[in-house]
Design a protein around this motif. Structure first.
Motif, mmCIF file in Angstrom:
data_model
loop_
_atom_site.group_PDB
_atom_site.id
_atom_site.type_symbol
_atom_site.label_atom_id
_atom_site.label_comp_id
_atom_site.label_asym_id
_atom_site.label_seq_id
_atom_site.Cartn_x
_atom_site.Cartn_y
_atom_site.Cartn_z
ATOM 1 N N ALA A 73 7.961 -10.077 0.240
ATOM 2 C CA ALA A 73 6.646 -10.905 0.104
ATOM 3 C C ALA A 73 5.701 -10.513 1.228
ATOM 4 O O ALA A 73 4.451 -10.378 0.798
ATOM 5 C CB ALA A 73 6.804 -12.484 -0.129
ATOM 6 N N GLU A 74 6.013 -10.563 2.344
ATOM 7 C CA GLU A 74 5.169 -10.332 3.311
ATOM 8 C C GLU A 74 4.795 -8.899 3.305
ATOM 9 O O GLU A 74 3.372 -8.510 3.636
ATOM 10 C CB GLU A 74 5.742 -10.393 4.858
ATOM 11 C CG GLU A 74 6.215 -11.766 5.160
ATOM 12 C CD GLU A 74 6.902 -11.914 6.709
ATOM 13 O OE1 GLU A 74 7.059 -10.815 7.284
ATOM 14 O OE2 GLU A 74 7.107 -13.065 6.864
ATOM 15 N N ARG A 75 5.379 -7.846 2.916
ATOM 16 C CA ARG A 75 5.148 -6.431 2.871
ATOM 17 C C ARG A 75 4.102 -6.418 1.653
ATOM 18 O O ARG A 75 3.045 -5.582 1.895
ATOM 19 C CB ARG A 75 6.415 -5.424 2.378
ATOM 20 C CG ARG A 75 5.888 -4.186 2.353
ATOM 21 C CD ARG A 75 7.294 -3.215 2.155
ATOM 22 N NE ARG A 75 7.999 -3.739 1.248
ATOM 23 C CZ ARG A 75 7.765 -3.557 -0.196
ATOM 24 N NH1 ARG A 75 6.646 -2.738 -0.680
ATOM 25 N NH2 ARG A 75 8.517 -3.959 -1.109
ATOM 26 N N LEU A 76 4.363 -7.123 0.674
ATOM 27 C CA LEU A 76 3.563 -6.809 -0.591
ATOM 28 C C LEU A 76 2.205 -7.571 -0.443
ATOM 29 O O LEU A 76 1.125 -6.937 -0.857
ATOM 30 C CB LEU A 76 4.222 -7.576 -1.752
ATOM 31 C CG LEU A 76 5.223 -7.054 -2.345
ATOM 32 C CD1 LEU A 76 5.978 -7.763 -3.561
ATOM 33 C CD2 LEU A 76 4.761 -5.485 -3.004
ATOM 34 N N GLU A 77 2.275 -8.672 0.510
ATOM 35 C CA GLU A 77 1.060 -9.373 0.886
ATOM 36 C C GLU A 77 -0.095 -8.368 1.635
ATOM 37 O O GLU A 77 -1.106 -8.294 1.621
ATOM 38 C CB GLU A 77 1.202 -10.612 1.534
ATOM 39 C CG GLU A 77 -0.146 -11.418 1.957
ATOM 40 C CD GLU A 77 0.126 -12.649 2.657
ATOM 41 O OE1 GLU A 77 -0.760 -13.454 3.000
ATOM 42 O OE2 GLU A 77 1.463 -13.017 3.183
ATOM 43 N N ASP A 78 0.665 -7.601 2.473
ATOM 44 C CA ASP A 78 0.137 -6.826 3.479
ATOM 45 C C ASP A 78 -0.725 -5.561 2.597
ATOM 46 O O ASP A 78 -1.782 -5.308 3.061
ATOM 47 C CB ASP A 78 1.101 -6.120 4.545
ATOM 48 C CG ASP A 78 0.458 -6.167 5.934
ATOM 49 O OD1 ASP A 78 -0.384 -6.860 6.343
ATOM 50 O OD2 ASP A 78 1.179 -5.243 6.617
ATOM 51 N N GLU A 79 0.153 -4.948 1.649
ATOM 52 C CA GLU A 79 -0.155 -3.957 0.818
ATOM 53 C C GLU A 79 -1.421 -4.447 0.007
ATOM 54 O O GLU A 79 -2.549 -3.638 -0.039
ATOM 55 C CB GLU A 79 0.837 -3.482 -0.003
ATOM 56 C CG GLU A 79 1.568 -2.428 0.615
ATOM 57 C CD GLU A 79 1.156 -1.136 1.254
ATOM 58 O OE1 GLU A 79 0.287 -0.713 0.285
ATOM 59 O OE2 GLU A 79 1.386 -0.978 2.363
ATOM 60 N N LEU A 80 -1.152 -5.575 -0.257
ATOM 61 C CA LEU A 80 -2.506 -6.125 -1.109
ATOM 62 C C LEU A 80 -3.772 -6.312 -0.373
ATOM 63 O O LEU A 80 -5.133 -6.170 -0.830
ATOM 64 C CB LEU A 80 -2.168 -7.541 -1.987
ATOM 65 C CG LEU A 80 -3.088 -8.318 -2.839
ATOM 66 C CD1 LEU A 80 -3.213 -7.508 -3.856
ATOM 67 C CD2 LEU A 80 -2.692 -9.411 -3.237
ATOM 68 N N GLN A 81 -3.586 -6.983 1.112
ATOM 69 C CA GLN A 81 -4.794 -6.968 1.819
ATOM 70 C C GLN A 81 -5.381 -5.591 2.145
ATOM 71 O O GLN A 81 -6.603 -5.693 2.103
ATOM 72 C CB GLN A 81 -4.241 -7.861 3.088
ATOM 73 C CG GLN A 81 -4.043 -9.228 3.046
ATOM 74 C CD GLN A 81 -3.539 -9.990 4.434
ATOM 75 O OE1 GLN A 81 -3.324 -9.280 5.237
ATOM 76 N NE2 GLN A 81 -3.478 -11.110 4.365
ATOM 77 N N ARG A 82 -4.496 -4.614 2.408
ATOM 78 C CA ARG A 82 -4.906 -3.453 2.666
ATOM 79 C C ARG A 82 -5.992 -2.949 1.267
ATOM 80 O O ARG A 82 -7.136 -2.470 1.591
ATOM 81 C CB ARG A 82 -3.924 -2.332 2.965
ATOM 82 C CG ARG A 82 -4.383 -1.172 3.319
ATOM 83 C CD ARG A 82 -3.183 -0.054 3.613
ATOM 84 N NE ARG A 82 -2.354 0.090 2.361
ATOM 85 C CZ ARG A 82 -2.587 0.894 1.269
ATOM 86 N NH1 ARG A 82 -3.740 1.533 1.345
ATOM 87 N NH2 ARG A 82 -1.965 0.909 0.088
ATOM 88 N N THR A 83 -5.332 -3.174 0.193
ATOM 89 C CA THR A 83 -5.800 -2.550 -0.944
ATOM 90 C C THR A 83 -7.514 -3.349 -1.313
ATOM 91 O O THR A 83 -8.340 -2.608 -1.599
ATOM 92 C CB THR A 83 -5.040 -2.632 -2.054
ATOM 93 O OG1 THR A 83 -3.780 -2.027 -1.965
ATOM 94 C CG2 THR A 83 -5.758 -2.195 -3.305
ATOM 95 N N VAL A 84 -7.100 -4.667 -1.019
ATOM 96 C CA VAL A 84 -8.512 -5.308 -1.139
ATOM 97 C C VAL A 84 -9.714 -5.137 -0.013
ATOM 98 O O VAL A 84 -10.777 -4.598 -0.568
ATOM 99 C CB VAL A 84 -7.997 -6.935 -0.995
ATOM 100 C CG1 VAL A 84 -9.469 -7.650 -0.827
ATOM 101 C CG2 VAL A 84 -7.399 -7.453 -2.081
ATOM 102 N N ILE A 85 -9.322 -5.055 1.231
ATOM 103 C CA ILE A 85 -10.055 -4.254 2.025
ATOM 104 C C ILE A 85 -10.711 -2.946 1.726
ATOM 105 O O ILE A 85 -11.753 -2.673 1.714
ATOM 106 C CB ILE A 85 -9.742 -4.337 3.622
ATOM 107 C CG1 ILE A 85 -9.216 -5.621 3.915
ATOM 108 C CG2 ILE A 85 -10.329 -3.702 4.542
ATOM 109 C CD1 ILE A 85 -10.287 -6.688 4.122
ATOM 110 N N GLU A 86 -9.748 -1.914 1.546
ATOM 111 C CA GLU A 86 -10.311 -0.626 1.125
ATOM 112 C C GLU A 86 -11.404 -0.803 -0.082
ATOM 113 O O GLU A 86 -12.455 0.011 -0.051
ATOM 114 C CB GLU A 86 -8.886 0.129 0.609
ATOM 115 C CG GLU A 86 -8.345 0.744 1.859
ATOM 116 C CD GLU A 86 -6.877 1.424 1.326
ATOM 117 O OE1 GLU A 86 -6.487 2.066 2.231
ATOM 118 O OE2 GLU A 86 -6.641 1.341 0.286
ATOM 119 N N ASP A 87 -11.115 -1.425 -1.302
ATOM 120 C CA ASP A 87 -11.988 -1.750 -2.310
ATOM 121 C C ASP A 87 -13.175 -2.454 -2.025
ATOM 122 O O ASP A 87 -14.285 -1.999 -2.424
ATOM 123 C CB ASP A 87 -11.237 -2.533 -3.566
ATOM 124 C CG ASP A 87 -11.969 -2.531 -4.657
ATOM 125 O OD1 ASP A 87 -12.496 -1.240 -5.254
ATOM 126 O OD2 ASP A 87 -12.336 -3.580 -5.268
#
Length: 160
Positions: A73-87
């Motif tokens: 869950a932490e890894r997925l949250e991290d990936e999601l945050q990264r994707t959101v910031i990039e977008d």
């Protein structure tokens, strides 16, 4: 617990067979009582004498699975945050170019984990057929507002 369920299933099958073979009347009522007592006894015996070793092993497995789920869950949250910031950075670049009336086809932004524990823009690829002057002006804006140095900005004209 698994053994208890298996035992109850086997006993239930035997009790059902015994009930079907017993003739109607008093014998059937006695057999029904005996089957009920046997099933209840086997059920209560498992609660009275739990196997603590099995329980401890299952509890440890449950804790390991829980830790694994939390890490995922932490890894997925991290990936999601990264994707959101990039977008968000990509959208910002496109909107800023539209505001400055610079024709951009598309943009992409790569982010990097900072020492402060947040994702920050690291590099950008910009697809545009803008003039050198517009590129220089827009590059300085990206450097100032997003913190992406000109050296990590790549301009491409070959389309998105």
């Amino acid at each position: 617990m698994e053994n208890t369920v298996r035992l109850l299933c086997v006993l239930s099958v035997f009790c059902a067979l015994a009930m079907n073979l017993t003739p109607e009347g008093r014998e059937k009522r006695v057999m029904s009582f005996v089957c009920s007592v046997v099933l209840l006894f086997s059920l209560f015996r498992s609660f009275r004498e739990p196997d603590w070793e099995i329980w401890a092993r299952e509890a440890a497995q449950l804790r390991r699975r829980e830790e694994g789920f939390l890490q995922d869950a932490e890894r997925l949250e991290d990936e999601l945050q990264r994707t959101v910031i990039e977008d968000k950075c990509r959208t910002y670049i496109l909107n800023k170019a539209r505001q400055m009336q610079i024709d951009l086809e598309d943009a992409s932004v790569a982010v990097q984990w900072s020492m402060e524990g947040i994702w920050v823009p690291h590099s950008a690829v910009i697809f545009s057929k803008a003039s050198e002057g517009e590129r220089a002006l827009f590059s300085s804006v990206l450097e100032t507002e997003l913190g992406i140095p000109v050296s990590r900005q790549k301009w491409r004209t070959d389309g998105a």
